[in-house]
Design a protein around this motif. Structure first.
Motif, PDB file in Angstrom:
ATOM      1  N   THR A 123      49.448  47.669  24.915  1.00  0.00           N
ATOM      2  CA  THR A 123      48.838  46.732  25.859  1.00  0.00           C
ATOM      3  C   THR A 123      47.585  46.107  25.267  1.00  0.00           C
ATOM      4  O   THR A 123      47.346  44.900  25.419  1.00  0.00           O
ATOM      5  N   ASP A 143      41.910  49.480  27.817  1.00  0.00           N
ATOM      6  CA  ASP A 143      43.228  49.937  28.267  1.00  0.00           C
ATOM      7  C   ASP A 143      43.606  51.158  27.456  1.00  0.00           C
ATOM      8  O   ASP A 143      43.288  51.231  26.255  1.00  0.00           O
ATOM      9  N   THR A 191      43.386  52.614  35.326  1.00  0.00           N
ATOM     10  CA  THR A 191      43.768  54.028  35.161  1.00  0.00           C
ATOM     11  C   THR A 191      43.656  54.418  33.693  1.00  0.00           C
ATOM     12  O   THR A 191      44.319  53.839  32.832  1.00  0.00           O
ATOM     13  N   GLY A 221      38.863  52.475  36.237  1.00  0.00           N
ATOM     14  CA  GLY A 221      38.133  51.231  36.144  1.00  0.00           C
ATOM     15  C   GLY A 221      37.037  51.144  37.191  1.00  0.00           C
ATOM     16  O   GLY A 221      35.983  50.557  36.943  1.00  0.00           O
ATOM     17  N   LYS A 271      49.699  43.677  36.374  1.00  0.00           N
ATOM     18  CA  LYS A 271      50.710  43.735  35.333  1.00  0.00           C
ATOM     19  C   LYS A 271      52.093  43.888  35.967  1.00  0.00           C
ATOM     20  O   LYS A 271      52.216  44.521  37.015  1.00  0.00           O
ATOM     21  N   ASP A 318      41.291  47.851  32.601  1.00  0.00           N
ATOM     22  CA  ASP A 318      42.363  48.621  33.215  1.00  0.00           C
ATOM     23  C   ASP A 318      41.773  49.533  34.284  1.00  0.00           C
ATOM     24  O   ASP A 318      40.590  49.885  34.239  1.00  0.00           O
ATOM     25  N   HIS A 357      47.143  42.094  24.825  1.00  0.00           N
ATOM     26  CA  HIS A 357      46.027  41.343  25.399  1.00  0.00           C
ATOM     27  C   HIS A 357      45.158  40.717  24.312  1.00  0.00           C
ATOM     28  O   HIS A 357      44.630  39.616  24.494  1.00  0.00           O
ATOM     29  N   SER A 387      39.785  52.573  24.742  1.00  0.00           N
ATOM     30  CA  SER A 387      40.959  53.169  25.378  1.00  0.00           C
ATOM     31  C   SER A 387      40.576  54.154  26.475  1.00  0.00           C
ATOM     32  O   SER A 387      41.443  54.865  26.991  1.00  0.00           O
ATOM     33  N   THR A 390      45.671  45.443  35.669  1.00  0.00           N
ATOM     34  CA  THR A 390      46.182  46.763  35.995  1.00  0.00           C
ATOM     35  C   THR A 390      47.515  46.674  36.720  1.00  0.00           C
ATOM     36  O   THR A 390      47.880  45.617  37.254  1.00  0.00           O
TER      37      THR A 390
END
Length: 232
Positions: free
Chosen positions: A13, A8, A60, A66, A108, A58, A17, A34, A86
């Motif tokens: 985030t 992510d 984006t 992804g 999310k 994720d 997680h 990231s 996501t």
């Protein structure tokens, strides 16, 4: 132990997680990324005995999506499972993610209870896949596919809320066995309300009810987390 890679582009985030995974038995975060390129490298460039089992991915990121990650690892035939996590709700993206073999698609924001449910479903899927050897029967195939399907939400008795039930469950799971009085004090609620939630958890098989002795007067019930599947 299921080895997990978190992907992510938002640091908060990733932290959230990570904290969620750390609250689950049987899972361990072994790497965090990231960006898309770093995720591909983390999946493909590890030794076999340190291979990633599950990617929480994720959709984006600044240097790719992804979907890009999924396409690369599938093209290299990497033996890794993926759960998309996501905010993207686009139906075409969902279709492509599923087509590339993602085990789950989680939108999310979501609660820890939802996250735990999906991860437990995935763990059940892995256990069933591991135990199935040779030619599987139709029943074994159906069970394997069904393990990843979200369970239908159980109806709560009138007057109980899902959010409060999750708070009570978490308190007993982390600090039990607890009485209704102790639960009420910890959560700032009435003893009567706490007892209703604890009794519901006992009725569906999530906690075990037992008598607590040691003080003068009537024994008090205490509740210990069991965590087995709810009775239907």
């Amino acid at each position: 132990m299921i080895r997990v890679l978190l992907v992510d582009d938002e640091a908060l985030t990733l932290e959230l997680h990570r904290s969620y995974v750390e609250r689950l038995d049987g899972f361990r975060v072994v790497a965090e990324c990231s960006g898309a390129r770093a995720a591909i490298a983390a999946i493909l460039d590890r030794d076999a005995d340190e291979a990633i089992d599950l990617v929480l991915l994720d959709m984006t990121m600044p240097d790719g999506t992804g979907l890009d990650v999924l396409r690369h690892v599938r093209a290299r035939a990497a033996d890794v499972d993926v759960i998309a996590i996501t905010g993207v709700r686009d139906a075409d993206v969902v279709r492509q993610v599923v087509g590339l073999g993602a085990a789950q698609y989680l939108v999310k924001p979501f609660s820890f209870a939802t996250f735990r449910e999906r991860m437990e479903q995935y763990a059940a899927y892995r256990r069933q896949a591991r135990d199935a050897e040779g030619d599987a029967t139709q029943a074994e195939i159906d069970a394997l596919l069904g393990a990843l399907r979200p369970a239908a939400p159980a109806l709560l008795p009138k007057g109980l809320s899902a959010d409060t039930l999750e708070r009570v469950s978490a308190e007993v799971r982390g600090g039990g066995p607890l009485s209704a009085t102790e639960t009420a004090d910890r959560l700032g609620m009435s003893r009567v309300a706490a007892r209703r939630y604890l009794e519901h958890l006992a009725d569906v098989g999530r906690v075990e009810r037992a008598a607590r002795y040691g003080k003068a007067g009537r024994p008090e019930s205490e509740y210990r987390w069991q965590g087995r599947a709810p009775r239907t």
